[in-house]
Design a protein around this motif. Structure first.
Motif, PDB file in Angstrom:
ATOM      1  N   HIS A 149      13.367  64.618  -6.469  1.00 56.59           N
ATOM      2  CA  HIS A 149      13.448  63.198  -6.130  1.00 56.59           C
ATOM      3  C   HIS A 149      14.694  62.996  -5.266  1.00 56.59           C
ATOM      4  N   PRO A 150      14.515  62.761  -3.964  1.00 53.84           N
ATOM      5  CA  PRO A 150      15.611  62.879  -3.003  1.00 53.84           C
ATOM      6  C   PRO A 150      16.725  61.842  -3.080  1.00 53.84           C
ATOM      7  N   PHE A 151      16.556  60.723  -3.801  1.00 54.42           N
ATOM      8  CA  PHE A 151      17.650  59.758  -3.897  1.00 54.42           C
ATOM      9  C   PHE A 151      18.524  59.970  -5.132  1.00 54.42           C
ATOM     10  N   ARG A 152      18.192  60.961  -5.930  1.00 55.21           N
ATOM     11  CA  ARG A 152      19.073  61.283  -7.057  1.00 55.21           C
ATOM     12  C   ARG A 152      20.356  61.893  -6.505  1.00 55.21           C
ATOM     13  N   LYS A 153      21.469  61.558  -7.147  1.00 54.01           N
ATOM     14  CA  LYS A 153      22.768  62.008  -6.653  1.00 54.01           C
ATOM     15  C   LYS A 153      22.910  63.530  -6.688  1.00 54.01           C
ATOM     16  N   ASP A 154      22.169  64.219  -7.573  1.00 57.46           N
ATOM     17  CA  ASP A 154      22.291  65.666  -7.670  1.00 57.46           C
ATOM     18  C   ASP A 154      21.288  66.414  -6.789  1.00 57.46           C
ATOM     19  N   PHE A 155      20.512  65.684  -5.976  1.00 57.19           N
ATOM     20  CA  PHE A 155      19.550  66.337  -5.094  1.00 57.19           C
ATOM     21  C   PHE A 155      20.305  66.921  -3.907  1.00 57.19           C
ATOM     22  N   PRO A 156      20.052  68.195  -3.564  1.00 61.14           N
ATOM     23  CA  PRO A 156      20.806  68.800  -2.448  1.00 61.14           C
ATOM     24  C   PRO A 156      20.501  68.121  -1.119  1.00 61.14           C
ATOM     25  N   VAL A 157      21.508  68.012  -0.280  1.00 63.39           N
ATOM     26  CA  VAL A 157      21.380  67.325   1.001  1.00 63.39           C
ATOM     27  C   VAL A 157      20.311  67.979   1.873  1.00 63.39           C
ATOM     28  N   THR A 158      20.191  69.307   1.789  1.00 64.00           N
ATOM     29  CA  THR A 158      19.209  70.018   2.610  1.00 64.00           C
ATOM     30  C   THR A 158      17.842  70.081   1.949  1.00 64.00           C
ATOM     31  N   GLY A 159      17.711  69.662   0.709  1.00 66.64           N
ATOM     32  CA  GLY A 159      16.436  69.757   0.006  1.00 66.64           C
ATOM     33  C   GLY A 159      16.219  71.150  -0.554  1.00 66.64           C
ATOM     34  N   HIS A 160      15.054  71.390  -1.094  1.00 60.67           N
ATOM     35  CA  HIS A 160      14.722  72.678  -1.703  1.00 60.67           C
ATOM     36  C   HIS A 160      13.791  73.502  -0.818  1.00 60.67           C
ATOM     37  N   VAL A 161      12.817  72.851  -0.222  1.00 58.83           N
ATOM     38  CA  VAL A 161      11.832  73.549   0.612  1.00 58.83           C
ATOM     39  C   VAL A 161      11.652  72.808   1.929  1.00 58.83           C
ATOM     40  N   GLU A 162      11.152  73.529   2.900  1.00 60.41           N
ATOM     41  CA  GLU A 162      10.802  72.918   4.170  1.00 60.41           C
ATOM     42  C   GLU A 162       9.366  73.302   4.492  1.00 60.41           C
ATOM     43  N   MET A 163       8.721  72.507   5.320  1.00 62.18           N
ATOM     44  CA  MET A 163       7.362  72.860   5.710  1.00 62.18           C
ATOM     45  C   MET A 163       7.310  73.038   7.206  1.00 62.18           C
ATOM     46  N   ARG A 164       6.428  73.936   7.619  1.00 61.96           N
ATOM     47  CA  ARG A 164       6.240  74.197   9.043  1.00 61.96           C
ATOM     48  C   ARG A 164       4.809  74.654   9.253  1.00 61.96           C
ATOM     49  N   TYR A 165       4.378  74.563  10.489  1.00 64.82           N
ATOM     50  CA  TYR A 165       3.038  75.057  10.814  1.00 64.82           C
ATOM     51  C   TYR A 165       3.138  76.547  11.132  1.00 64.82           C
ATOM     52  N   ASP A 166       2.322  77.348  10.466  1.00 64.92           N
ATOM     53  CA  ASP A 166       2.285  78.785  10.698  1.00 64.92           C
ATOM     54  C   ASP A 166       1.088  79.093  11.600  1.00 64.92           C
ATOM     55  N   PRO A 167       1.344  79.521  12.863  1.00 62.63           N
ATOM     56  CA  PRO A 167       0.228  79.774  13.785  1.00 62.63           C
ATOM     57  C   PRO A 167      -0.659  80.942  13.354  1.00 62.63           C
ATOM     58  N   GLU A 168      -0.094  81.912  12.618  1.00 57.01           N
ATOM     59  CA  GLU A 168      -0.903  83.047  12.162  1.00 57.01           C
ATOM     60  C   GLU A 168      -1.885  82.624  11.070  1.00 57.01           C
ATOM     61  N   GLN A 169      -1.390  81.810  10.134  1.00 59.18           N
ATOM     62  CA  GLN A 169      -2.260  81.346   9.037  1.00 59.18           C
ATOM     63  C   GLN A 169      -3.053  80.104   9.428  1.00 59.18           C
ATOM     64  N   LYS A 170      -2.659  79.504  10.530  1.00 60.23           N
ATOM     65  CA  LYS A 170      -3.298  78.287  11.041  1.00 60.23           C
ATOM     66  C   LYS A 170      -3.316  77.164  10.000  1.00 60.23           C
ATOM     67  N   ARG A 171      -2.166  76.989   9.349  1.00 57.40           N
ATOM     68  CA  ARG A 171      -2.020  75.918   8.375  1.00 57.40           C
ATOM     69  C   ARG A 171      -0.540  75.638   8.146  1.00 57.40           C
ATOM     70  N   VAL A 172      -0.274  74.535   7.464  1.00 59.06           N
ATOM     71  CA  VAL A 172       1.096  74.181   7.098  1.00 59.06           C
ATOM     72  C   VAL A 172       1.498  75.014   5.883  1.00 59.06           C
ATOM     73  N   VAL A 173       2.698  75.588   5.928  1.00 59.92           N
ATOM     74  CA  VAL A 173       3.201  76.387   4.807  1.00 59.92           C
ATOM     75  C   VAL A 173       4.539  75.827   4.346  1.00 59.92           C
ATOM     76  N   TYR A 174       4.841  76.073   3.086  1.00 65.85           N
ATOM     77  CA  TYR A 174       6.124  75.687   2.499  1.00 65.85           C
ATOM     78  C   TYR A 174       6.951  76.943   2.296  1.00 65.85           C
ATOM     79  N   GLN A 175       8.249  76.816   2.543  1.00 60.69           N
ATOM     80  CA  GLN A 175       9.141  77.953   2.339  1.00 60.69           C
ATOM     81  C   GLN A 175      10.512  77.422   1.946  1.00 60.69           C
ATOM     82  N   PRO A 176      11.336  78.282   1.329  1.00 57.16           N
ATOM     83  CA  PRO A 176      12.693  77.829   0.988  1.00 57.16           C
ATOM     84  C   PRO A 176      13.439  77.387   2.250  1.00 57.16           C
ATOM     85  N   VAL A 177      14.338  76.462   2.082  1.00 60.98           N
ATOM     86  CA  VAL A 177      15.096  75.926   3.208  1.00 60.98           C
ATOM     87  C   VAL A 177      15.870  77.044   3.893  1.00 60.98           C
ATOM     88  N   THR A 178      15.794  77.088   5.225  1.00 58.15           N
ATOM     89  CA  THR A 178      16.486  78.128   5.987  1.00 58.15           C
ATOM     90  C   THR A 178      17.606  77.560   6.857  1.00 58.15           C
TER      91      THR A 178
END
Length: 198
Positions: A149-178
């Motif tokens: 829950h991103p407005f909690r004071k203990d939530f990391p500024v960068t978040g936990h995961v990010e999403m991006r489109y993977d052209p090989e899998q041809k879908r949106v994937v989630y991965q740890p923040v890089t």
């Protein structure tokens, strides 16, 4: 007798000991109630003709964990509702604290003010506050797979995961923040070189 004096008197008369706190500051009235009394008080505020708060203007969550530089020792999560009486032309701020910091929950007021629906969903999404009795409590602003829950004071500024489109899998994937933290160095503008002037 001023309008705020009349409002305060009516609140004290109608609510009695259900008003855990009543504060007047900067020409505003803030009423604090317990989670156990929240739904009943909301009904009285709406239905009692001497109060007649027909409109709910706003509802939001608050995380008090870092309040007053961490010196605050009360309950962590609060739901703040702003009400308006058109009949009496007065406003009220209604506060209720969630009794359990690990599982914050209060009653839903959508049965009283239907406009509370999306406001409660937003507070659930951003703060993790559960609204007991809400018919459709699900995320509103973040993605379905969002973690935390991103407005909690203990939530990391960068978040936990990010999403991006993977052209090989041809879908949106989630991965740890890089994202690697970097320091921003402010650009220094010297008057003698500003705008190409010499």
């Amino acid at each position: 007798m001023s309008k705020l004096d009349t409002l305060q008197k009516q609140l004290e008369t109608v609510l009695g000991n259900r008003a855990a706190g009543l504060v007047r500051k900067l020409d505003e009235v803030t009423l604090t109630v317990s989670a156990a009394d929240y739904l009943q008080v909301a009904k009285l505020l709406h239905d009692d003709p001497s109060l007649a708060f027909e409109q709910m203007i706003d509802l939001c969550g608050v995380d008090y964990s870092a309040y007053r530089d961490g010196e605050y020792e009360g309950q962590r999560f609060c739901v703040v509702t702003h009400l308006l009486s058109i009949k009496h032309n007065w406003r009220l701020r209604l506060k209720v604290f969630c009794p359990d910091d690990d599982f914050p929950m209060v009653s839903s007021i959508t049965g009283i003010w239907t406009v509370a629906n999306w406001f409660e969903r937003e507070a659930f999404d951003l703060y993790g506050i559960i609204f007991d009795g809400h018919d459709d409590l699900r995320r509103l602003l973040t993605d379905y797979g969002f973690i935390g829950h991103p407005f909690r004071k203990d939530f990391p500024v960068t978040g936990h995961v990010e999403m991006r489109y993977d052209p090989e899998q041809k879908r949106v994937v989630y991965q740890p923040v890089t994202i690697e933290p970097r320091e921003l160095t402010p650009r220094v503008i010297r008057e003698e070189n500003y705008g190409g002037l010499h």
